[in-house]
Design an enzyme around this catalytic site. Structure first.
Site, mmCIF file in Angstrom:
data_model
loop_
_atom_site.group_PDB
_atom_site.id
_atom_site.type_symbol
_atom_site.label_atom_id
_atom_site.label_comp_id
_atom_site.label_asym_id
_atom_site.label_seq_id
_atom_site.Cartn_x
_atom_site.Cartn_y
_atom_site.Cartn_z
ATOM 1 N N HIS A 22 0.847 -1.199 0.000
ATOM 2 C CA HIS A 22 0.000 0.000 0.000
ATOM 3 C C HIS A 22 0.881 1.246 0.000
ATOM 4 C CE1 HIS A 22 -3.647 -2.165 1.640
ATOM 5 N NE2 HIS A 22 -2.714 -2.944 2.163
ATOM 6 N N GLU A 85 2.498 -0.752 4.344
ATOM 7 C CA GLU A 85 2.258 0.606 3.838
ATOM 8 C C GLU A 85 3.587 1.316 3.639
ATOM 9 O OE1 GLU A 85 -0.747 2.270 3.435
ATOM 10 O OE2 GLU A 85 -2.183 1.057 4.574
ATOM 11 N N HIS A 125 -2.505 -2.954 -3.492
ATOM 12 C CA HIS A 125 -3.910 -2.790 -3.112
ATOM 13 C C HIS A 125 -4.780 -2.593 -4.359
ATOM 14 C CE1 HIS A 125 -6.684 -0.945 0.219
ATOM 15 N NE2 HIS A 125 -7.084 -2.125 -0.190
ATOM 16 N N ASP A 135 -3.514 2.742 -4.798
ATOM 17 C CA ASP A 135 -2.190 2.551 -4.202
ATOM 18 C C ASP A 135 -1.677 1.110 -4.410
ATOM 19 O OD1 ASP A 135 -4.311 1.855 -2.194
ATOM 20 O OD2 ASP A 135 -2.621 1.379 -0.918
HETATM 21 ZN ZN LIG Z 1 -4.124 0.647 0.428
#
Ligand SMILES: [Zn+2]
Length: 244
Positions: A22, A85, A125, A135
């Site tokens: 992400h 992330e 994602h 993303d």
């Molecule tokens: Zn995401």
């Protein structure tokens, strides 16, 4: 590694078999505030300086994927995945820092080995939620990761090895949910053909409007060749049953 454990998790209902990448448009402290506000989480967060923050223990089910599908994973991807992330002010429109790339590569290599993750199950994602998510963005370094043995990257010269096949079938071989073919085709470009993805500058808009491939893109020779080459790579390497 820093630890800032969030309470947004529950028990896994499946073993870890996917890694989901992400991008989040904030630095770690603001990102964590944002996660608290929306009661979401990921296992790891990688700052621009390469520092890794752990937010949820790997054995727990973090809340990062939402409604998503990929290959045989039709529901509850949170249960079978680890979410990572990367901080990026423009959600991955411009390159990630070399410190982030280095940190992400080392973390992914460790996770791939630990959980025996198959290359076809290392995704963004946007790959698993093509109608909702953009993303980790077109500047994400998939090709560099593939060079390090993480995930796959197509060779354009393989395009002719699949002669026939509808766009829908080719996208499905790779793993995309093709309920919305145009959204899936655009998600494919975000991952494998970023040169065909428009510049998106308004981060708030990007999160609300996910672009779809138009007819011109679906007919584009480079798009079709890259899609075929990628489908061939996934087909030959993952032994996906051939529908074509
Ligand atoms: Zn995401």
């Amino acid at each position: 590694m820093r630890r800032k454990l969030l309470p947004f998790w529950n028990e896994r209902k499946a073993k870890v078999s996917m890694l989901v990448l992400h991008a989040v448009a904030f630095e770690p402290k603001e990102a964590i505030e944002c996660f608290r506000k929306y009661e979401v989480s990921s296992h790891y967060l990688i700052a621009k300086d390469g520092e890794i923050w752990q937010l949820v223990g790997e054995k727990h089910r973090a809340w990062h994927a939402g409604v998503a599908k990929w290959r045989e994973f039709k529901e509850d991807i949170n249960s079978c995945s680890i979410g990572i992330e990367l901080c990026s002010s423009d959600l991955g429109q411009t390159p990630f820092t070399s410190a982030q790339k280095k940190a992400a590569t080392a973390l992914l290599q460790k996770l791939v080995k630990k959980y025996k993750i198959k290359p076809e199950n290392i995704v963004g994602h946007s790959d698993i939620a093509p109608t909702r998510k953009v993303d980790p963005g077109k500047a994400f370094f998939w090709q560099e990761l593939a060079n390090e043995g993480i995930g796959w990257w197509p060779r354009l010269e393989d395009a002719d090895k699949i002669k026939e096949g509808k766009i829908e079938d080719l996208l499905q071989i790779i793993g995309y949910d093709t309920t919305d073919i145009q959204a899936a085709a655009y998600a494919f470009c975000r991952h494998f053909l970023p040169g065909k993805v428009k510049d998106e500058t308004d981060v708030s808009k990007m999160e609300k409007t996910v672009y779809r491939a138009d007819k011109k893109l679906l007919d584009d020779a480079l798009f079709v060749a890259t899609l075929r080459a990628t489908a061939y790579k996934y087909l030959s390497a993952s032994k996906t049953p051939c529908k074509i």
